[in-house]
Motif scaffolding. Structure first.
Motif, PDB file in Angstrom:
ATOM      1  N   ALA A  93       0.683  -1.200  -0.051  1.00 21.49           N
ATOM      2  CA  ALA A  93       0.059   0.066  -0.116  1.00 21.49           C
ATOM      3  C   ALA A  93       0.889   1.413   0.182  1.00 21.49           C
ATOM      4  CB  ALA A  93      -0.902  -0.060   1.146  1.00 21.49           C
ATOM      5  N   ARG A 144      -2.881   4.147  -0.718  1.00 19.22           N
ATOM      6  CA  ARG A 144      -3.474   4.295   0.753  1.00 19.22           C
ATOM      7  C   ARG A 144      -4.786   5.209   0.592  1.00 19.22           C
ATOM      8  NH1 ARG A 144      -1.731   1.539   5.285  1.00 19.22           N
ATOM      9  NH2 ARG A 144       0.596   0.916   5.033  1.00 19.22           N
ATOM     10  N   ILE A 197      -7.422   2.730  -0.641  1.00 21.59           N
ATOM     11  CA  ILE A 197      -7.874   2.020   0.380  1.00 21.59           C
ATOM     12  C   ILE A 197      -8.821   2.882   1.317  1.00 21.59           C
ATOM     13  CG2 ILE A 197      -7.183   0.801   2.518  1.00 21.59           C
ATOM     14  CD1 ILE A 197      -4.644  -0.114   0.842  1.00 21.59           C
ATOM     15  N   CYS A 232     -12.244   2.615   0.099  1.00 24.78           N
ATOM     16  CA  CYS A 232     -12.848   1.345  -0.193  1.00 24.78           C
ATOM     17  C   CYS A 232     -13.925   1.248   0.969  1.00 24.78           C
ATOM     18  CB  CYS A 232     -11.917   0.367  -0.163  1.00 24.78           C
ATOM     19  SG  CYS A 232     -10.960   0.138  -1.650  1.00 24.78           S
ATOM     20  N   SER A 276      -9.500  -1.842  -6.906  1.00 20.14           N
ATOM     21  CA  SER A 276     -10.679  -1.242  -6.069  1.00 20.14           C
ATOM     22  C   SER A 276     -11.689  -1.602  -7.147  1.00 20.14           C
ATOM     23  CB  SER A 276     -10.574   0.054  -5.642  1.00 20.14           C
ATOM     24  OG  SER A 276     -10.563   0.853  -6.425  1.00 20.14           O
ATOM     25  N   ILE A 311      -4.539  -1.058  -5.314  1.00 18.05           N
ATOM     26  CA  ILE A 311      -4.518  -1.045  -3.895  1.00 18.05           C
ATOM     27  C   ILE A 311      -3.436  -1.677  -3.380  1.00 18.05           C
ATOM     28  CG2 ILE A 311      -7.078  -0.241  -3.418  1.00 18.05           C
ATOM     29  CD1 ILE A 311      -7.465  -3.017  -2.391  1.00 18.05           C
ATOM     30  N   PHE A 315     -13.651  -6.443  -1.044  1.00 16.61           N
ATOM     31  CA  PHE A 315     -12.945  -5.698   0.073  1.00 16.61           C
ATOM     32  C   PHE A 315     -13.405  -5.958   1.389  1.00 16.61           C
ATOM     33  CE2 PHE A 315     -11.786  -1.861   2.779  1.00 16.61           C
ATOM     34  CZ  PHE A 315     -10.330  -1.767   2.387  1.00 16.61           C
ATOM     35  N   LYS A 342     -11.294  -5.174   4.701  1.00 19.27           N
ATOM     36  CA  LYS A 342     -11.289  -3.945   5.697  1.00 19.27           C
ATOM     37  C   LYS A 342      -9.780  -3.352   5.659  1.00 19.27           C
ATOM     38  CE  LYS A 342      -9.839  -6.708   9.474  1.00 19.27           C
ATOM     39  NZ  LYS A 342      -9.808  -6.941  11.007  1.00 19.27           N
ATOM     40  N   LYS A 343      -9.664  -2.084   6.044  1.00 17.13           N
ATOM     41  CA  LYS A 343      -8.226  -1.372   5.986  1.00 17.13           C
ATOM     42  C   LYS A 343      -7.711  -2.040   7.145  1.00 17.13           C
ATOM     43  CE  LYS A 343     -11.088   2.789   4.813  1.00 17.13           C
ATOM     44  NZ  LYS A 343     -12.335   2.184   4.731  1.00 17.13           N
ATOM     45  N   GLU A 344      -6.244  -1.966   6.870  1.00 19.52           N
ATOM     46  CA  GLU A 344      -5.175  -2.650   8.034  1.00 19.52           C
ATOM     47  C   GLU A 344      -4.351  -1.731   8.013  1.00 19.52           C
ATOM     48  OE1 GLU A 344      -6.043  -4.989   9.655  1.00 19.52           O
ATOM     49  OE2 GLU A 344      -7.607  -6.383   8.368  1.00 19.52           O
ATOM     50  N   ALA A 350      -4.352  -3.577   3.616  1.00 19.42           N
ATOM     51  CA  ALA A 350      -5.923  -4.116   3.469  1.00 19.42           C
ATOM     52  C   ALA A 350      -5.954  -5.385   3.702  1.00 19.42           C
ATOM     53  CB  ALA A 350      -6.686  -3.502   2.428  1.00 19.42           C
ATOM     54  N   THR A 351      -7.227  -6.087   3.789  1.00 15.88           N
ATOM     55  CA  THR A 351      -7.573  -7.350   3.874  1.00 15.88           C
ATOM     56  C   THR A 351      -8.751  -7.576   2.735  1.00 15.88           C
ATOM     57  OG1 THR A 351      -7.116  -7.823   6.006  1.00 15.88           O
ATOM     58  CG2 THR A 351      -8.606  -9.270   5.330  1.00 15.88           C
TER      59      THR A 351
END
Length: 134
Positions: A11, A22, A25, A28, A53, A59, A83, A85-87, A91-92
């Motif tokens: 990212a 970023r 993300i 998203c 995305s 991403i 998508f 989640k943000k990490e 992301a995951t």
């Protein structure tokens, strides 16, 4: 393992054009589709799979350890992803390798503070639990 949550890394690298990873993300929304694009000519990894995305902005990448598994399923034409989640690392995403439409997993808040476990080699993904009646 037919349903997986997968870490998306890279990212902090810049995209060649368009918004940064970023930034994208941050836009998203959990549950929106993501596109997986194999990059067989990637100089760093012939198994690389880029993740884009819903707005077609990159991403990041699926981690190298999981790319061959996902690439093989993509070759069979049965992978769909959303998508999740943000990490902190990026992301995951949620991927279904059996052709079914992915859904967000139930959140288990009890492991939110201790996942990934310290020292875990595979801390960036986890398979769904398989219950005896499956």
């Amino acid at each position: 393992m037919k349903h997986l949550s997968l870490a998306i890394v890279g990212a902090d690298f810049e995209n060649k054009t368009g918004p940064g990873r970023r930034f994208e993300i941050a836009l998203c929304i959990p549950g929106e589709p993501v596109e997986l694009r194999p990059e067989p000519n990637n100089p760093a990894d012939k198994n690389a799979i880029a993740v884009y995305s819903a707005r077609s902005i990159q991403i990041g990448y699926i981690r190298a350890e999981r790319a061959p598994l996902i690439g093989a399923a993509m070759h069979r034409g049965i992978v769909q992803a959303i998508f999740q989640k943000k990490e902190k690392w990026g992301a995951t995403i949620r991927a279904h390798l059996d052709g079914t439409v992915p859904v967000l997993p139930l959140v288990d808040d009890s492991r939110a503070n201790d996942w990934p476990p310290p020292g875990s080699e595979d801390a960036d993904w986890w398979p769904d639990e398989v219950w005896p009646d499956d």
